[in-house]
Motif scaffolding. Structure first.
Motif, short mmCIF file in Angstrom:
data_model
loop_
_atom_site.label_atom_id
_atom_site.label_comp_id
_atom_site.label_asym_id
_atom_site.label_seq_id
_atom_site.Cartn_x
_atom_site.Cartn_y
_atom_site.Cartn_z
N VAL A 8 2.66 -14.64 13.27
CA VAL A 8 1.70 -13.77 13.93
C VAL A 8 1.69 -12.39 13.27
O VAL A 8 0.62 -11.81 13.00
CB VAL A 8 2.03 -13.63 15.43
CG1 VAL A 8 1.13 -12.59 16.09
CG2 VAL A 8 1.88 -14.98 16.14
N LEU A 9 2.87 -11.86 13.00
CA LEU A 9 2.95 -10.54 12.38
C LEU A 9 2.31 -10.54 11.00
O LEU A 9 1.55 -9.64 10.65
CB LEU A 9 4.42 -10.08 12.29
CG LEU A 9 5.25 -10.07 13.59
CD1 LEU A 9 6.60 -9.41 13.35
CD2 LEU A 9 4.51 -9.36 14.71
N ARG A 10 2.64 -11.57 10.22
CA ARG A 10 2.12 -11.65 8.86
C ARG A 10 0.60 -11.80 8.85
O ARG A 10 -0.10 -11.18 8.04
CB ARG A 10 2.77 -12.84 8.13
CG ARG A 10 2.27 -13.08 6.72
CD ARG A 10 2.52 -11.88 5.83
NE ARG A 10 2.16 -12.15 4.44
CZ ARG A 10 1.93 -11.22 3.54
NH1 ARG A 10 2.00 -9.94 3.90
NH2 ARG A 10 1.64 -11.54 2.30
N GLU A 11 0.08 -12.61 9.76
CA GLU A 11 -1.37 -12.84 9.80
C GLU A 11 -2.14 -11.58 10.21
O GLU A 11 -3.35 -11.51 10.03
CB GLU A 11 -1.68 -13.97 10.79
CG GLU A 11 -1.25 -15.35 10.29
CD GLU A 11 -1.25 -16.39 11.39
OE1 GLU A 11 -1.58 -16.03 12.56
OE2 GLU A 11 -0.92 -17.56 11.10
N ASN A 12 -1.43 -10.60 10.75
CA ASN A 12 -2.08 -9.39 11.24
C ASN A 12 -1.62 -8.14 10.49
O ASN A 12 -1.56 -7.05 11.06
CB ASN A 12 -1.84 -9.24 12.74
CG ASN A 12 -2.63 -10.24 13.56
OD1 ASN A 12 -3.82 -10.04 13.81
ND2 ASN A 12 -1.99 -11.33 13.96
N LEU A 51 6.68 -17.02 3.89
CA LEU A 51 5.44 -16.44 4.42
C LEU A 51 4.91 -15.30 3.55
O LEU A 51 3.81 -14.79 3.81
CB LEU A 51 5.67 -15.92 5.84
CG LEU A 51 5.92 -16.98 6.92
CD1 LEU A 51 6.37 -16.32 8.22
CD2 LEU A 51 4.67 -17.83 7.15
N GLY A 52 5.68 -14.89 2.56
CA GLY A 52 5.25 -13.78 1.71
C GLY A 52 5.54 -12.42 2.30
O GLY A 52 4.94 -11.41 1.89
N ILE A 53 6.46 -12.35 3.27
CA ILE A 53 6.87 -11.07 3.85
C ILE A 53 8.01 -10.51 3.00
O ILE A 53 9.05 -11.15 2.84
CB ILE A 53 7.34 -11.24 5.31
CG1 ILE A 53 6.22 -11.80 6.18
CG2 ILE A 53 7.86 -9.92 5.86
CD1 ILE A 53 6.66 -12.19 7.58
N LYS A 54 7.83 -9.31 2.48
CA LYS A 54 8.88 -8.69 1.69
C LYS A 54 9.96 -8.13 2.61
O LYS A 54 9.70 -7.79 3.76
CB LYS A 54 8.31 -7.58 0.80
CG LYS A 54 7.35 -8.11 -0.27
CD LYS A 54 6.99 -7.02 -1.25
CE LYS A 54 5.97 -7.52 -2.28
NZ LYS A 54 6.44 -8.68 -3.04
N PRO A 81 16.78 -10.37 -0.95
CA PRO A 81 15.71 -9.50 -0.46
C PRO A 81 14.99 -8.85 -1.63
O PRO A 81 15.55 -8.72 -2.73
CB PRO A 81 16.45 -8.47 0.39
CG PRO A 81 17.85 -8.46 -0.15
CD PRO A 81 18.11 -9.87 -0.57
N HIS A 82 13.75 -8.44 -1.40
CA HIS A 82 12.96 -7.84 -2.47
C HIS A 82 13.66 -6.62 -3.05
O HIS A 82 13.73 -6.44 -4.27
CB HIS A 82 11.58 -7.46 -1.93
CG HIS A 82 10.63 -6.96 -2.95
ND1 HIS A 82 10.19 -7.73 -4.01
CD2 HIS A 82 10.03 -5.74 -3.11
CE1 HIS A 82 9.36 -7.03 -4.77
NE2 HIS A 82 9.25 -5.82 -4.24
N THR A 83 14.15 -5.76 -2.16
CA THR A 83 14.95 -4.59 -2.56
C THR A 83 16.09 -4.45 -1.56
O THR A 83 16.07 -5.05 -0.48
CB THR A 83 14.12 -3.30 -2.56
OG1 THR A 83 13.48 -3.15 -1.27
CG2 THR A 83 13.06 -3.31 -3.64
N LEU A 84 17.09 -3.63 -1.92
CA LEU A 84 18.17 -3.39 -0.97
C LEU A 84 18.74 -2.00 -1.17
O LEU A 84 18.50 -1.34 -2.19
CB LEU A 84 19.27 -4.45 -1.09
CG LEU A 84 20.05 -4.69 -2.38
CD1 LEU A 84 20.98 -3.54 -2.74
CD2 LEU A 84 20.87 -5.97 -2.26
#
Length: 474
Positions: free
Chosen positions: A293-297, A336-339, A368-371
């Motif tokens: 839901v968060l990602r879709e919005n 989901l493509g969430i960084k 993770p993408h960054t840390l």
């Protein structure tokens, strides 16, 4: 109404005003967070001004000129910056002897009397939540009738008034965006993992988690998540879109935005209607359906406090998190493509040479993408500080949280793990995470796709090496 200045004083080069402002140290790359805790009461005091000196690169001269026409100055302070902030307060009093000076922040909330004893030019400190406290003082109310302050009377006696009740109706607070528009230049604020320019606001205060190291819930915000309505949040974002059409991302700086999942989903749906890109703080246990839901919005990134990859350490700090849950959550975000910008802490109770390596391995696996990697910081008022003092993990010769240049120190030590070993493990963590073929390849790929990202990452790389140089010098 008193002519009021809200002040974030100048500090050392590279000062990061993060973690709700007055963060403990300069970071790996230079970054500046919004002074939201000062902006909130500033929005309630008519005719006030907010000066956030570090990101504006402002020295004392214009501030001293400003206070000649002020009645009241509110300074946001912290444990590491307190001594320098007192010096600033004295400079302000010298420029305008009639000035009244108050301090706010976690430091004075938990050590009000001690702060006044060590801060001669300070007239009062506000404890806990201070929004309405400062409003009442600015309105000229007699100090003996103002809840939530500890103050110095004309005889020099220190008086502690009764506590102020926590704010329950969070929708009663005005929008901080109005103050951002009036007093700040949003391009001055940047964080490596957020798109620039960005805007940060709070949609609620408090955190139900009981992490022993976490400063704000234990000193100011409390452990109940008191929230604004989704409609109220959406209204401020709409206003911000009008004021700042150049903004590329909105960040919600609540301690744990995902503490209330149905509300998080409701806000996301409101944001989806507005077509904005946004990010927030989250715990590593958000279920897949909510993530969708968060990602879709419009959700782009989650700032996640993993802290450690060792389950016993997570138990020791009362994180309320299981490693396997964090693994599944992170995989779901990747799918989901969430960084994710992951945060880790070294030197927590139970840390050993082996657990440090376990956490580094865990970080590489979840990727993770960054840390960012911090050192355990036992702030006064936290359970970690009490525990460290009682167990002899914190001694006077190594109790400072930062050095004179703002580099974070390793204040805790254990019989089996020294200050130096903990301190050096931060650099090892960064090198093992970032200097590996898959990570380098992903960073290069990202830079190739975007010239703007290439410029940004090259700048951050230079800053990162300077950060390591300064740590080694310390």
């Amino acid at each position: 109404m008193m002519r009021t200045l809200f002040l974030q004083p100048p500090s050392f080069d590279g000062f990061d005003g993060g973690a709700g402002s007055r963060y403990q140290a300069k970071r790996e790359i230079k970054s500046f967070w919004y002074p939201t805790w000062l902006a909130q009461p500033a929005a309630m005091v008519e005719g006030s001004r907010l000066i956030d000196a570090p990101p504006a690169r402002m020295g004392m001269e214009p501030i001293l000129e400003d206070v000649k026409n002020r009645d009241l100055v509110i300074i946001h302070t912290s444990t590491p910056s307190f001594a320098k902030d007192v010096q600033v307060a004295q400079m302000l009093k010298d420029a305008n002897p009639k000035l009244k000076i108050g301090m706010v922040g976690a430091k004075v909330a938990v050590q009000p009397e001690e702060s006044l004893l060590k801060g001669a030019p300070v007239d009062f400190v506000a404890r806990n939540e201070f929004d309405f406290t400062i409003k009442e003082i600015a309105e000229g109310r007699d100090w003996k009738d103002v809840d939530g302050i500890t103050w110095r009377n004309e005889a020099g006696e220190i008086i502690a008034n009764r506590d102020r009740a926590m704010i329950e109706d969070m929708d009663s607070l005005p929008f901080v965006t109005e103050v951002y528009k009036r007093d700040l230049k949003i391009e001055d604020y940047f964080i490596g993992y957020l798109m620039h320019p960005y805007i940060s606001i709070y949609t609620g205060r408090g955190c139900k988690s009981r992490c022993t190291f976490c400063l704000w819930p234990q000193t100011v915000g409390g452990h109940r998540y008191r929230t604004r309505s989704p409609q109220h949040v959406a209204a401020e974002i709409r206003l911000a879109q009008q004021y700042f059409p150049q903004v590329k991302e909105f960040f919600f700086d609540d301690d744990t935005f995902t503490d209330d999942l149905p509300r998080a989903e409701a806000i996301a749906r409101e944001l989806g209607k507005l077509g904005v890109t946004w990010s927030c703080n989250a715990k590593a246990n958000v279920p897949l359906e909510t993530l969708k839901v968060l990602r879709e919005n419009g959700l782009r990134l989650l700032l996640v406090g993993y802290e450690s990859g060792n389950q016993q350490i997570l138990h020791n700090i009362k994180k309320g998190m299981r490693v396997e849950v964090a693994r599944e959550f992170t995989k779901n975000c990747h799918d989901l493509g969430i960084k994710i910008h992951g945060t880790f802490i070294l030197g927590l109770p139970g840390e050993t040479k082996e657990t440090i390596q376990e956490t580094i391995k865990f970080a590489k696996e979840i990727n993770p993408h960054t840390l960012q990697v911090s050192l355990a910081a036992p702030y006064p008022g936290t359970a970690l500080h009490k525990q460290a003092t009682e167990n002899g993990w914190l001694d006077e010769s190594n109790a400072e949280l930062i050095d004179e240049n703002g580099v974070q120190m390793a204040p805790l030590h254990y019989p089996h793990l020294s200050h130096t070993e903990i301190f050096n493990s931060v650099e090892e963590f960064y090198k093992k995470f970032y200097f590996r073929a898959p990570k380098i390849a992903s960073i290069v790929s990202e830079m190739v796709r975007s010239p703007q990202m290439m410029k940004r990452r090259l700048r951050e790389g230079v800053e990162f090496f300077h950060f390591l140089r300064d740590r080694n010098a310390a």
